[in-house]
Design an enzyme around this catalytic site. Structure first.
Site, PDB file in Angstrom:
ATOM      1  CB  THR A  78      -0.968   0.002   1.203  1.00 63.03           C
ATOM      2  OG1 THR A  78      -0.191  -0.072   2.407  1.00 63.03           O
ATOM      3  CG2 THR A  78      -1.942  -1.152   1.144  1.00 63.03           C
ATOM      4  CE1 TYR A  82       6.589   2.642   1.803  1.00 62.98           C
ATOM      5  CE2 TYR A  82       4.877   1.033   2.226  1.00 62.98           C
ATOM      6  CZ  TYR A  82       6.174   1.336   1.891  1.00 62.98           C
ATOM      7  OH  TYR A  82       7.062   0.314   1.650  1.00 62.98           O
ATOM      8  NE  ARG A  89      -1.576   4.403  -8.416  1.00 60.29           N
ATOM      9  CZ  ARG A  89      -0.898   5.533  -8.333  1.00 60.29           C
ATOM     10  NH1 ARG A  89      -0.975   6.262  -7.251  1.00 60.29           N
ATOM     11  NH2 ARG A  89      -0.138   5.928  -9.314  1.00 60.29           N
TER      12      ARG A  89
HETATM   13  P1  NAP Z   1       4.299  -2.880  -7.907  1.00 58.06           P
HETATM   14  O1  NAP Z   1       3.145  -3.780  -7.828  1.00 58.06           O
HETATM   15  O2  NAP Z   1       5.514  -3.337  -8.596  1.00 58.06           O
HETATM   16  O3  NAP Z   1       3.915  -1.478  -8.595  1.00 58.06           O
HETATM   17  C1  NAP Z   1       2.814  -0.739  -8.179  1.00 58.06           C
HETATM   18  C2  NAP Z   1       2.177  -0.019  -9.345  1.00 58.06           C
HETATM   19  O4  NAP Z   1       1.827  -0.977 -10.361  1.00 58.06           O
HETATM   20  C3  NAP Z   1       0.855   0.614  -8.973  1.00 58.06           C
HETATM   21  O5  NAP Z   1       1.053   1.857  -8.403  1.00 58.06           O
HETATM   22  C4  NAP Z   1       0.115   0.655 -10.287  1.00 58.06           C
HETATM   23  O6  NAP Z   1       0.537   1.864 -10.871  1.00 58.06           O
HETATM   24  C5  NAP Z   1       0.698  -0.524 -11.053  1.00 58.06           C
HETATM   25  N1  NAP Z   1      -0.237  -1.638 -11.147  1.00 58.06           N
HETATM   26  C6  NAP Z   1      -0.567  -2.532 -10.177  1.00 58.06           C
HETATM   27  N2  NAP Z   1      -1.465  -3.426 -10.638  1.00 58.06           N
HETATM   28  C7  NAP Z   1      -1.701  -3.100 -11.924  1.00 58.06           C
HETATM   29  C8  NAP Z   1      -2.536  -3.633 -12.944  1.00 58.06           C
HETATM   30  N3  NAP Z   1      -3.323  -4.683 -12.738  1.00 58.06           N
HETATM   31  N4  NAP Z   1      -2.508  -3.046 -14.159  1.00 58.06           N
HETATM   32  C9  NAP Z   1      -1.736  -1.971 -14.400  1.00 58.06           C
HETATM   33  N5  NAP Z   1      -0.922  -1.413 -13.465  1.00 58.06           N
HETATM   34  C10 NAP Z   1      -0.919  -1.980 -12.248  1.00 58.06           C
HETATM   35  O7  NAP Z   1       4.581  -2.563  -6.441  1.00 58.06           O
HETATM   36  P2  NAP Z   1       5.254  -1.482  -5.478  1.00 58.06           P
HETATM   37  O8  NAP Z   1       4.121  -0.654  -4.928  1.00 58.06           O
HETATM   38  O9  NAP Z   1       6.443  -0.837  -6.046  1.00 58.06           O
HETATM   39  O10 NAP Z   1       5.695  -2.482  -4.379  1.00 58.06           O
HETATM   40  C11 NAP Z   1       4.716  -3.280  -3.724  1.00 58.06           C
HETATM   41  C12 NAP Z   1       4.734  -3.019  -2.260  1.00 58.06           C
HETATM   42  O11 NAP Z   1       5.997  -3.413  -1.717  1.00 58.06           O
HETATM   43  C13 NAP Z   1       4.599  -1.548  -1.844  1.00 58.06           C
HETATM   44  O12 NAP Z   1       3.268  -1.083  -1.974  1.00 58.06           O
HETATM   45  C14 NAP Z   1       5.111  -1.627  -0.449  1.00 58.06           C
HETATM   46  O13 NAP Z   1       4.120  -2.193   0.395  1.00 58.06           O
HETATM   47  C15 NAP Z   1       6.291  -2.594  -0.618  1.00 58.06           C
HETATM   48  N6  NAP Z   1       7.576  -1.902  -0.840  1.00 58.06           N
HETATM   49  C16 NAP Z   1       8.491  -1.981   0.133  1.00 58.06           C
HETATM   50  C17 NAP Z   1       9.715  -1.346   0.003  1.00 58.06           C
HETATM   51  C18 NAP Z   1      10.718  -1.449   1.112  1.00 58.06           C
HETATM   52  O14 NAP Z   1      11.697  -0.686   1.130  1.00 58.06           O
HETATM   53  N7  NAP Z   1      10.533  -2.358   2.030  1.00 58.06           N
HETATM   54  C19 NAP Z   1      10.025  -0.637  -1.174  1.00 58.06           C
HETATM   55  C20 NAP Z   1       9.070  -0.618  -2.187  1.00 58.06           C
HETATM   56  C21 NAP Z   1       7.853  -1.266  -2.015  1.00 58.06           C
HETATM   57  P3  NAP Z   1      -0.289   2.811 -11.810  1.00 58.06           P
HETATM   58  O15 NAP Z   1      -1.711   2.394 -11.772  1.00 58.06           O
HETATM   59  O16 NAP Z   1      -0.035   4.154 -11.295  1.00 58.06           O
HETATM   60  O17 NAP Z   1       0.423   2.561 -13.103  1.00 58.06           O
END
Ligand code: NAP
Length: 342
Positions: free
Chosen positions: A31, A68, A293
């Site tokens: 999230t 976040y 999201r």
């Molecule tokens: P991700 O799933 O790689 O990318 C998220 C983005 O993908 C969304 O904002 C959305 O963007 C797009 N998306 C998701 N489902 C989709 C679909 N069905 N069709 C089209 N676009 C889609 O994930 P992330 O948010 O970078 O990482 C996942 C989670 O990992 C984070 O939310 C967080 O909880 C965690 N995280 C942790 C760290 C850490 O340092 N520990 C770092 C990064 C992330 P749009 O709709 O804007 O295109």
């Protein structure tokens, strides 16, 4: 309050978090984007609908962090889970150890910060216990032993159930484990970002520690929706992510096109299904964090069960990647500073 996890409708086996009684769906909701910050803003009502959709579709772990949206993501998660008694159907994973001032994050994993953050997170999340509490980034200014002792204390008094670390190397995890148990390690991992295969993943496998993979879709790249014309708005981090810039963007898009053809030809699925199913067939005790999201973005869950990627397909996928991407780059640009810039 005891939180029993009900049977999910995802039609997939739950993953054990070893050393605990916790189990989670292999695909979980992240999230960060829902918090808005670094993702071009958020729409609270849509974010809440997304969390409800995730739970209704069988996702049983939701990952968030205080940083976040500077509290916003945790607040939205807390509000969404309070509706319809959803809290008892999911595990909440949040984090600790990133501070911020005037919208600038910096590392702070000292004991005082941890004791303040846990209370803020419990309040924002409207819960009396965090299921998985993770140190967000190692803090070079604070001895790992101090951080670990503070977290172990929270577990002893029942404020958290299980302990995780994130963005830690095996040596840093080892130092932490001398003082407190580590049940889960969260790292960047997806089809395009594979660095942890050389160190963190074998470390976790050998010691029976759960691996949480963040950026499951590589910040949306692996959804298959991007083209060279795709543009991002506001403070969206993809404006400065080197994968989304020429000349690399074209290479990653070429890989996606080929992976999509491979998924269609072999499984009757699309690249997004391949990218998510890949985690389930990769390693036991692996949980992929997917940053959907909008509720409609979760529809691909329906296409994740009833097939699998075997070892020869894994080899073919890697061949497509190495042929398409000649100038690979990792997610290093996301690392927060050790301290505030003067
Ligand atoms: P991700 O799933 O790689 O990318 C998220 C983005 O993908 C969304 O904002 C959305 O963007 C797009 N998306 C998701 N489902 C989709 C679909 N069905 N069709 C089209 N676009 C889609 O994930 P992330 O948010 O970078 O990482 C996942 C989670 O990992 C984070 O939310 C967080 O909880 C965690 N995280 C942790 C760290 C850490 O340092 N520990 C770092 C990064 C992330 P749009 O709709 O804007 O295109």
């Amino acid at each position: 309050m005891a939180h029993q996890i009900e049977t999910p409708q995802m039609n997939m086996e739950l993953v054990d978090i070893p050393g605990t009684s916790l189990k989670a769906s292999p695909i979980a909701l992240g999230t960060w984007a829902i918090g808005g910050w670094m993702w071009g803003g958020t729409d609270e009502a849509e974010a809440i609908r997304t969390i409800h959709e995730a739970v209704d579709r069988g996702i049983t772990l939701i990952d968030t962090a205080p940083v976040y949206g500077f509290g916003r993501s945790e607040q939205i998660v807390g509000k969404a889970l309070a509706e319809g008694a959803r809290r008892k159907r999911v595990l909440i994973a949040t984090k600790v150890g990133l501070d911020w001032k005037d919208g600038q994050p910096f590392r702070n994993a000292g004991s005082a910060r941890i004791h303040k953050e846990i209370e803020d997170s419990l309040r924002r999340l409207r819960t009396d216990v965090i299921d998985l509490y993770q140190v967000h980034w190692p803090d070079p200014k604070v001895p790992i032993e101090e951080t670990a002792a503070a977290i172990a204390g929270l577990q002893r008094v029942g404020k958290i159930r299980a302990i995780g670390v994130s963005n830690f190397s095996p040596a840093q995890i080892e130092a932490f484990r001398k003082v407190a148990p580590v049940h889960a390690v969260q790292s960047p991992y997806n089809l395009f970002e594979r660095a942890i295969e050389d160190d963190v993943l074998p470390y976790c496998r050998d010691r029976n520690i759960a691996a949480l993979a963040y950026g499951a879709l590589c910040r949306g790249l692996l959804s298959g929706r991007m083209t060279e014309q795709t543009r991002f708005a506001g403070d969206d981090l993809r404006k400065r992510d080197p994968k989304f810039q020429a000349p690399r963007f074209a290479q990653y898009l070429r890989a996606i096109e080929r992976l999509d053809r491979f998924a269609q030809a072999n499984y009757g699925r699309r690249v997004i299904h391949l990218a998510l199913r890949w985690f389930i067939d990769r390693q036991d005790s692996m949980i992929a964090l997917w940053g959907a999201r909008r509720p409609d973005q979760l529809a691909p869950i329906a296409g994740l069960s009833g097939w699998h990627i075997d070892s020869s397909a894994m080899v073919e996928i890697d061949r497509i990647l190495s042929e398409s991407i000649v100038d690979a780059v990792g997610p290093e640009f996301m690392a927060p500073p050790d301290q505030l810039a003067a």
